[in-house]
Design an enzyme around this catalytic site. Sequence first.
Site, PDB file in Angstrom:
ATOM      1  N   HIS A 164       0.831  -1.221   0.000  1.00 49.61           N
ATOM      2  CA  HIS A 164       0.000   0.000   0.000  1.00 49.61           C
ATOM      3  C   HIS A 164       0.860   1.264   0.000  1.00 49.61           C
ATOM      4  CE1 HIS A 164      -3.242  -2.798   1.328  1.00 49.61           C
ATOM      5  NE2 HIS A 164      -2.281  -3.296   2.070  1.00 49.61           N
ATOM      6  N   SER A 285      14.881  21.794 -16.476  1.00 46.25           N
ATOM      7  CA  SER A 285      13.660  22.572 -16.661  1.00 46.25           C
ATOM      8  C   SER A 285      14.043  23.927 -17.223  1.00 46.25           C
ATOM      9  CB  SER A 285      12.949  22.728 -15.317  1.00 46.25           C
ATOM     10  OG  SER A 285      12.121  23.888 -15.337  1.00 46.25           O
ATOM     11  N   LYS A 291      16.119  21.851 -11.262  1.00 48.87           N
ATOM     12  CA  LYS A 291      15.453  20.590 -11.592  1.00 48.87           C
ATOM     13  C   LYS A 291      16.315  19.641 -12.412  1.00 48.87           C
ATOM     14  CE  LYS A 291      11.465  19.592 -11.277  1.00 48.87           C
ATOM     15  NZ  LYS A 291      10.179  20.185 -11.600  1.00 48.87           N
ATOM     16  N   GLU A 298       9.726   8.611 -17.316  1.00 48.51           N
ATOM     17  CA  GLU A 298       8.346   9.062 -17.503  1.00 48.51           C
ATOM     18  C   GLU A 298       7.837   8.694 -18.905  1.00 48.51           C
ATOM     19  OE1 GLU A 298       7.815  13.253 -16.141  1.00 48.51           O
ATOM     20  OE2 GLU A 298       9.805  12.931 -15.316  1.00 48.51           O
TER      21      GLU A 298
END
Length: 477
Positions: A164, A285, A291, A298
């Site tokens: 979980h 970024s 970043k 992704e």
Amino acid sequence: MSGNPLDKKSQGWSALFSEPMAALVQRYTASVEFDRRLWRADVAGSLAHARMLAAQQIIDAKDLADIERGLTQIAADIEAGRFEWKLELEDVHLNIEARLTQLVGDAGKRLHTGRSRNDQVATDVRLWLRGEIDALTPLLGSLQGALLGVAEQHVDTVMPGYTHLQVAQPVSFAHHLLAYVEMFARDAERLADVRRRTNRLPLGAAALAGTGYPIDREAVARELGFEALCENSLDAVSDRDFALEFAAFGSILMIHVSRLAEEIVLWMSQNFGFIDLADGYCTGSSIMPQKRNPDVAELARGKSGRVVGHLMGLLTLMKGQPLAYNKDNQEDKEPLFDTVDTLAATLRIMAEMVGGTLDPATGARTGGFRVKADAMERAAMRGYATATDLADYLVRKGLPFRDAHEVVAQAVRLALQRGVDLAELTGEELRAVHPAIGDDAREALTLRHSLAARSSRGGTAPAQVRAQIERHRNRLA
Ligand code: ARG
């Protein structure tokens, strides 16, 4: 692409038609812009068919020699980018056949004896896919190898195992990675299985009913390396379940990739901070200078969507098709091509992102996961991951497991109140919770002890994990 779209004489088929094909129809029905990718399979299939026709004395030796010469030249021209593909010749098959006839005359017109584009295209797609399966297999092996390489270094690196997404029990990072190796190993099994059913020969089914020429299908199968024949001519030209199976294999594989990619994204985030990726595998970024984004992971996660989409597309394509061949089947190619391309590119980049690349000159490895073992261990300490170990300790002292569970819940409550880990509670505090807890309990609460204790087959204990790594290494060797 050249040619006048309305010139009827340049079309690949019948004299039955008195009016030219509408330009829009031609564009709508033509597939050559994408199915030319099948050209190698088409040439190989035609050569095997022609050799069989000659061996069966359906065409003569001179015809065969002409066909072989013509197809050899065509293959060289396509390879060199010199071949002129014509839209009005519809597809790869008619383009090659028309050019052959242009080159060698009547022999070219004899090539299609006892054959139809229906069994021809089914053969081409199977031949092509078999080759792609053989190219994907080692890529899938490389990804497993990359995961194993990292696992070997981290048999003793403890991280929190989750259920979980809540800290559950300590596991080793190696054990966690081996879960993915298992998934990819099953994917490899599935791929090998798809290959078996792909590798059956439709050619000889002709348009749908077979042919009256004394053809020798076994000889064609042997020459092309097919391990069996499609045994029913209607089925041979019409079903594409091998493509469905391949897309299903690809979808499952991409779902596994996507899960791994998702974990990489999580592990990379500041909140986990379990791994870092080499700069070459991150992007920046344009607005936030601090970043470093895991774009590759992704995208791999995102690309699972298109592969699953192709499976849905292919399934829907088959649904409701009456026997036998229907032009719907022309739509099998682009999803298959894109599935193959997506899988190949994804497997390649995932293997590199996990394992880095080996410089063949120096033998040095660059890139790959940078594992932050300390951060993993700290995270494992935080969530009372060894609570089960204290319960197991009490069971060894004679308490029934359910009672032990209750006692440990009290200990966790106390540790929470005090803001410390279970292992940081004093001996007295623990004894106050239950008198059976002796000084040796503290040892049972350490991460290493917890790991070593899970020594059942397939468990996270280092000895088990080492045995699993060795088994996989032997399997992949
Ligand atoms: N381009 C067609 C396909 O991909 C080849 C078979 C066409 N057969 C036919 N009878 N029109 O399916």
